[in-house]
Design a protein around this motif. Structure first.
Motif, PDB file in Angstrom:
ATOM      1  N   ASP A 180       0.822  -1.207   0.000  1.00  0.00           N
ATOM      2  CA  ASP A 180       0.000   0.000   0.000  1.00  0.00           C
ATOM      3  C   ASP A 180       0.854   1.253   0.000  1.00  0.00           C
ATOM      4  O   ASP A 180       0.496   2.268  -0.605  1.00  0.00           O
ATOM      5  N   ILE A 181       1.990   1.187   0.674  1.00  0.00           N
ATOM      6  CA  ILE A 181       2.906   2.333   0.633  1.00  0.00           C
ATOM      7  C   ILE A 181       3.423   2.514  -0.788  1.00  0.00           C
ATOM      8  O   ILE A 181       3.486   3.627  -1.315  1.00  0.00           O
ATOM      9  N   ASP A 183       1.960   1.659  -3.486  1.00  0.00           N
ATOM     10  CA  ASP A 183       0.848   2.176  -4.268  1.00  0.00           C
ATOM     11  C   ASP A 183       0.698   3.686  -4.099  1.00  0.00           C
ATOM     12  O   ASP A 183       0.582   4.435  -5.075  1.00  0.00           O
ATOM     13  N   SER A 184       0.685   4.152  -2.829  1.00  0.00           N
ATOM     14  CA  SER A 184       0.529   5.597  -2.581  1.00  0.00           C
ATOM     15  C   SER A 184       1.669   6.379  -3.214  1.00  0.00           C
ATOM     16  O   SER A 184       1.448   7.386  -3.882  1.00  0.00           O
ATOM     17  N   MET A 193       1.335   6.528  -7.003  1.00  0.00           N
ATOM     18  CA  MET A 193       0.287   7.459  -7.453  1.00  0.00           C
ATOM     19  C   MET A 193       0.784   8.897  -7.405  1.00  0.00           C
ATOM     20  O   MET A 193       0.582   9.680  -8.344  1.00  0.00           O
TER      21      MET A 193
END
Lengths: 138, 436
Positions: free
Chosen positions: A15-16, A18-19, A22
């Protein structure tokens, strides 16, 4: 024609990754990713990123190990010369440890650091000090 | 006095000395049987002990007799023994012929003629028997009997005291063993707890960091256009997450402080930079709430024994409270005063104060004032107290503040030199009782 500038983001938390991806892509950068130190070294060699954003605490091979290899091993010298490194510090460690990790990372050839959780603006500002999108370095 | 009785007195005093100095039962008995044999000029002497609460005797010490003669192991109370244990001395003149003797052939082989059995009495009860063996059949004179009785009494007293002492030592030993076992278990438990806390801290914070990263991406419009209302929701969620992280940090902190592990590097330094750092942290909060931050510092700040980060933590905790509980337009003042042995820190505010019934409980974990909305983790003052006390200082509160008649005044001292109360260096406090 300038080769597309790439940023390699390395973190064991998807998730890190991913962030961060983005945010960087919104800033116009091309991003490649790796989940641990081993994968990171492979991608450094094959993709030749201009900037490495490297989490320090990861399984298998952690950020410190990657930094050490880049700094001390002959075969990485050509890659290292052309590449900037920003390390990510973890929320997990308490302040004293974090400061120690940072100092060590800086000594091992890291150019800058960011503390998690990261604000998009802070990330883009820090990255912009080293690279600009589309192949130009600062 | 005849030379014989001089010798007797010497023997008695020898036995008395031995009895007073050595404490093992065996040593007392061995000394006694040897002395008696030599003093009386007999073949040998033995002591049998009566096993507590039974009718059996065991050989405890002997002198002048062979292994084969002395039946090691338990001897049950025969008629002779029974009479002796009732309190009477019994003399068997010729053990080789006497019907009362169980093994006359053994006596003959050993070269034993007479056997005198004397009880060792303690408080009216026979705790053992003293036996004297001669190689020629003989009687014992009154003088000799008195001497033997005196030895028997002395030995009985010593024996009893030695046994009592051994019991006590035995008790103490098993208590000590139990304690050290318990201590080991507690230390294991504490090590496990600290490792567990570190893990828990990390495991709880990592997912929060991931969520916070996503929320900031969302809020910045990077994952698509975002309405104002959505942005507001996301920002408020981020605030709550930061509260959660602060709470986790405080909980891990408190648990480690409670477990006696306080990661501190104590050095002697002037706290100027630390105070500046604390004020900077509070600065934006104070501005936001419209509370004025004032300082009264001496020109030259004295050196104190502190861990800079921990002192900053204490100052921030006190200042945060001062600012949070003071309405707009009020003031929060940090004052530092140099004393002889201590440096005094004071945080005074013009806020809502603390009701008298809460004053004594203010430094407890999760204490919530009865007159205010809960703010923060409820652990700030407890952490501050633990740090100050660990550093050898004292912390207290007055409300209303004696200077203004309103608000609160928190004060704490820090020693300038190492004091007995303070525990220094990086490391651990001795295990405290309340580990539960």
């Amino acid at each position: 024609m300038a080769e597309q500038l790439k940023i390699l983001v390395v973190d064991d938390d998807p998730d890190i990754i991913d962030s961060l991806t983005m945010v960087l892509e919104s800033g116009g950068y091309t991003v490649i990713t790796a989940r641990d130190g081993e994968e990171a070294l492979v991608k450094i060699q094959t993709a030749r990123p201009k900037l490495l954003i490297l989490d320090l605490l990861m399984p298998r091979k952690d950020g410190f190990a990657v930094l050490k290899d880049l700094q001390f091993e002959e075969k990485w010298a050509p890659c290292k010369e052309q590449m900037f490194v920003i390390v990510l510090t973890s929320v997990r460690e308490e302040f004293a440890r974090r400061r120690y990790y940072l100092e060590t990372a800086m000594e091992l050839g890291s150019d800058d650091f960011l503390e998690k959780p990261i604000s998009p603006q802070e990330l883009l500002d820090t990255v912009a000090r080293f690279v600009r999108p589309s192949g130009q370095t600062v | 006095m005849s030379s014989a009785s001089m010798g007797d007195f010497r023997v008695l005093s020898d036995i008395a000395t031995v009895v007073n100095s050595t404490l093992t039962t065996e040593e007392v008995l061995r000394a006694t049987v040897k002395s008696v044999t030599e003093a009386l000029g007999v073949k040998g002497c033995a002591t049998l002990l009566r096993l507590p609460g039974s009718d059996e005797l065991v050989h405890a010490a002997d002198f002048g007799l062979s292994e084969s003669y002395l039946k090691k192991g338990r001897i049950s109370l025969g008629p002779i023994m029974a009479e002796v244990c009732a309190g009477n001395a019994v003399l068997i003149l010729d053990a080789t012929y006497d019907r009362r003797v169980e093994y006359p052939e053994a006596a003959r082989e050993e070269g034993i003629a007479s056997i005198l059995s004397v009880p060792l009495m303690h408080v009216g009860e026979a705790i053992g028997i003293l036996r004297i063996y001669t190689s020629q059949p003989r009687f014992f004179s009154e003088e000799e009997m008195e001497f033997i009785a005196a030895v028997a009494n002395l030995s009985a007293v010593a024996l009893n005291r030695a046994r009592e002492h051994e019991n006590q030592v035995g008790d103490l030993k098993s208590q000590a063993e139990a304690c050290s076992l318990e201590l080991r278990r507690l230390q294991e438990g504490r090590k496990y707890l600290l490792r567990f806390l570190a893990m828990v801290g990390h495991d709880l914070k990592a997912p929060i960091a991931a969520v916070e990263s996503y929320l900031s991406v969302l809020s910045a419009g990077i994952a698509g256009p975002v309405t104002d209302r959505q942005k507001n929701i996301v920002q408020r969620s981020s605030v709550r997450l930061r509260e959660l992280v602060a709470l986790i940090n405080d909980l891990v902190d408190i648990s480690r402080l409670e477990a006696g592990q306080i990661p501190m590097e104590i050095i002697k330094m002037a706290p100027g930079k630390t105070i500046e750092a604390a004020l900077e942290v509070i600065g934006s909060l104070a501005r936001e709430k419209g509370v004025e931050l004032l300082t009264e510092l001496p020109d030259a700040l004295p050196e104190v024994r502190i861990d800079s980060k921990r002192l900053q933590q204490v100052l921030v905790n006190l200042l945060v409270n001062a600012v949070n509980y003071t309405p707009q337009g009020g003031t929060a003042t940090l004052r530092v005063r140099n004393g002889e042995k201590h440096v005094l820190f004071e945080v005074v505010d013009t806020g809502v104060g603390i009701p008298p019934q809460d004053l004594s409980r203010v430094f407890q974990e999760f204490f919530r004032g009865s007159n205010v909305e809960p703010k923060g983790t409820g652990l700030g003052l407890s952490i501050a107290r633990r740090i100050v006390e660990y550093l050898g200082g004292k912390i207290w509160v007055e409300s209303p503040s004696p200077e203004t008649g309103q608000g609160s005044k928190f004060s704490f001292t820090l020693p300038k030199e190492k004091s007995e109360e303070a525990v220094s260096g990086v490391g651990e406090l001795p295990l405290k009782e309340s580990l539960a």
